[in-house]
Design a protein around this motif. Structure first.
Motif, PDB file in Angstrom:
ATOM      1  N   ALA A   5      39.864  -7.422  10.648  1.00 16.33           N
ATOM      2  CA  ALA A   5      40.761  -7.546  11.790  1.00 16.33           C
ATOM      3  C   ALA A   5      41.380  -6.186  12.113  1.00 16.33           C
ATOM      4  O   ALA A   5      41.451  -5.303  11.257  1.00 16.33           O
ATOM      5  CB  ALA A   5      41.860  -8.560  11.489  1.00 16.33           C
ATOM      6  N   LEU A   6      41.817  -6.041  13.353  1.00 15.71           N
ATOM      7  CA  LEU A   6      42.491  -4.806  13.744  1.00 15.71           C
ATOM      8  C   LEU A   6      43.877  -4.739  13.124  1.00 15.71           C
ATOM      9  O   LEU A   6      44.534  -5.758  12.929  1.00 15.71           O
ATOM     10  CB  LEU A   6      42.617  -4.747  15.270  1.00 15.71           C
ATOM     11  CG  LEU A   6      41.311  -4.645  16.048  1.00 15.71           C
ATOM     12  CD1 LEU A   6      41.596  -4.689  17.540  1.00 15.71           C
ATOM     13  CD2 LEU A   6      40.571  -3.368  15.696  1.00 15.71           C
ATOM     14  N   VAL A   7      44.308  -3.542  12.813  1.00 19.72           N
ATOM     15  CA  VAL A   7      45.661  -3.334  12.306  1.00 19.72           C
ATOM     16  C   VAL A   7      46.609  -3.532  13.489  1.00 19.72           C
ATOM     17  O   VAL A   7      46.343  -3.034  14.583  1.00 19.72           O
ATOM     18  CB  VAL A   7      45.800  -1.919  11.707  1.00 19.72           C
ATOM     19  CG1 VAL A   7      47.203  -1.663  11.239  1.00 19.72           C
ATOM     20  CG2 VAL A   7      44.804  -1.723  10.575  1.00 19.72           C
ATOM     21  N   PRO A   8      47.712  -4.246  13.297  1.00 20.53           N
ATOM     22  CA  PRO A   8      48.637  -4.492  14.411  1.00 20.53           C
ATOM     23  C   PRO A   8      49.158  -3.198  15.037  1.00 20.53           C
ATOM     24  O   PRO A   8      49.413  -2.211  14.330  1.00 20.53           O
ATOM     25  CB  PRO A   8      49.780  -5.276  13.756  1.00 20.53           C
ATOM     26  CG  PRO A   8      49.204  -5.850  12.499  1.00 20.53           C
ATOM     27  CD  PRO A   8      48.144  -4.885  12.063  1.00 20.53           C
ATOM     28  N   LEU A  11      52.309  -1.500  13.484  1.00 17.82           N
ATOM     29  CA  LEU A  11      52.098  -0.745  12.248  1.00 17.82           C
ATOM     30  C   LEU A  11      51.466   0.610  12.544  1.00 17.82           C
ATOM     31  O   LEU A  11      51.922   1.642  12.041  1.00 17.82           O
ATOM     32  CB  LEU A  11      51.223  -1.545  11.283  1.00 17.82           C
ATOM     33  CG  LEU A  11      50.852  -0.845   9.975  1.00 17.82           C
ATOM     34  CD1 LEU A  11      52.100  -0.473   9.191  1.00 17.82           C
ATOM     35  CD2 LEU A  11      49.938  -1.731   9.140  1.00 17.82           C
ATOM     36  N   ILE A  12      50.423   0.622  13.348  1.00 18.48           N
ATOM     37  CA  ILE A  12      49.753   1.883  13.688  1.00 18.48           C
ATOM     38  C   ILE A  12      50.710   2.838  14.405  1.00 18.48           C
ATOM     39  O   ILE A  12      50.759   4.031  14.104  1.00 18.48           O
ATOM     40  CB  ILE A  12      48.508   1.615  14.565  1.00 18.48           C
ATOM     41  CG1 ILE A  12      47.445   0.895  13.755  1.00 18.48           C
ATOM     42  CG2 ILE A  12      47.955   2.889  15.171  1.00 18.48           C
ATOM     43  CD1 ILE A  12      46.886   1.689  12.601  1.00 18.48           C
ATOM     44  N   ILE A  13      51.472   2.311  15.336  1.00 18.13           N
ATOM     45  CA  ILE A  13      52.429   3.131  16.087  1.00 18.13           C
ATOM     46  C   ILE A  13      53.434   3.763  15.131  1.00 18.13           C
ATOM     47  O   ILE A  13      53.721   4.968  15.221  1.00 18.13           O
ATOM     48  CB  ILE A  13      53.132   2.290  17.163  1.00 18.13           C
ATOM     49  CG1 ILE A  13      52.135   1.921  18.266  1.00 18.13           C
ATOM     50  CG2 ILE A  13      54.337   3.023  17.738  1.00 18.13           C
ATOM     51  CD1 ILE A  13      52.597   0.788  19.176  1.00 18.13           C
ATOM     52  N   PRO A  36      45.864   6.906  21.557  1.00 13.25           N
ATOM     53  CA  PRO A  36      46.089   5.465  21.564  1.00 13.25           C
ATOM     54  C   PRO A  36      44.878   4.698  22.075  1.00 13.25           C
ATOM     55  O   PRO A  36      44.132   5.182  22.911  1.00 13.25           O
ATOM     56  CB  PRO A  36      47.270   5.294  22.514  1.00 13.25           C
ATOM     57  CG  PRO A  36      47.178   6.459  23.445  1.00 13.25           C
ATOM     58  CD  PRO A  36      46.589   7.581  22.638  1.00 13.25           C
ATOM     59  N   ARG A  37      44.702   3.503  21.545  1.00 17.05           N
ATOM     60  CA  ARG A  37      43.601   2.627  21.958  1.00 17.05           C
ATOM     61  C   ARG A  37      44.064   1.532  22.907  1.00 17.05           C
ATOM     62  O   ARG A  37      43.249   0.907  23.564  1.00 17.05           O
ATOM     63  CB  ARG A  37      42.956   1.969  20.742  1.00 17.05           C
ATOM     64  CG  ARG A  37      42.161   2.923  19.889  1.00 17.05           C
ATOM     65  CD  ARG A  37      41.369   2.151  18.830  1.00 17.05           C
ATOM     66  NE  ARG A  37      40.708   3.040  17.902  1.00 17.05           N
ATOM     67  CZ  ARG A  37      39.526   3.592  18.104  1.00 17.05           C
ATOM     68  NH1 ARG A  37      38.868   3.345  19.209  1.00 17.05           N
ATOM     69  NH2 ARG A  37      38.996   4.386  17.208  1.00 17.05           N
ATOM     70  N   GLN A  41      50.202   1.050  22.649  1.00 14.70           N
ATOM     71  CA  GLN A  41      50.262   2.266  21.840  1.00 14.70           C
ATOM     72  C   GLN A  41      50.630   3.469  22.702  1.00 14.70           C
ATOM     73  O   GLN A  41      51.457   4.299  22.311  1.00 14.70           O
ATOM     74  CB  GLN A  41      48.928   2.503  21.135  1.00 14.70           C
ATOM     75  CG  GLN A  41      48.626   1.482  20.061  1.00 14.70           C
ATOM     76  CD  GLN A  41      47.234   1.630  19.486  1.00 14.70           C
ATOM     77  OE1 GLN A  41      46.410   2.411  19.953  1.00 14.70           O
ATOM     78  NE2 GLN A  41      46.953   0.868  18.440  1.00 14.70           N
ATOM     79  N   ALA A  42      50.044   3.567  23.873  1.00 12.38           N
ATOM     80  CA  ALA A  42      50.352   4.678  24.780  1.00 12.38           C
ATOM     81  C   ALA A  42      51.809   4.631  25.218  1.00 12.38           C
ATOM     82  O   ALA A  42      52.491   5.665  25.248  1.00 12.38           O
ATOM     83  CB  ALA A  42      49.424   4.628  25.995  1.00 12.38           C
TER      84      ALA A  42
END
Length: 69
Positions: A5-8, A11-13, A36-37, A41-42
């Motif tokens: 699964a993708l990391v939320p 968390l990434i931000i 950012p994806r 994120q952006a």
């Protein structure tokens, strides 16, 4: 992550913002690859006052990318 699964986004931000706040990034600069994806994120980067001053665009024909796979 183990399940594929993708990391939320949150968390990434947080990870990226914390890393970019470190002294070496402030003095030497930074490079983000694939971030950012998402729009969230952006927006989070923009809200934190983090803006890139330069961009690198690799414009490679599809045929070359397929050939190199």
């Amino acid at each position: 992550m183990k399940a594929g699964a993708l990391v939320p986004d949150e968390l990434i931000i947080d990870i990226v913002k914390d890393r970019l706040a470190q002294e070496d990034c402030a003095t030497k600069g930074w490079l983000l690859d694939g971030f950012p994806r998402t729009g969230a994120q952006a927006e989070a980067l923009k809200s934190a006052g983090i803006e890139a001053s330069h961009f690198v665009l690799l414009d490679v024909p599809d045929e070359i990318l397929v050939e190199r796979c």
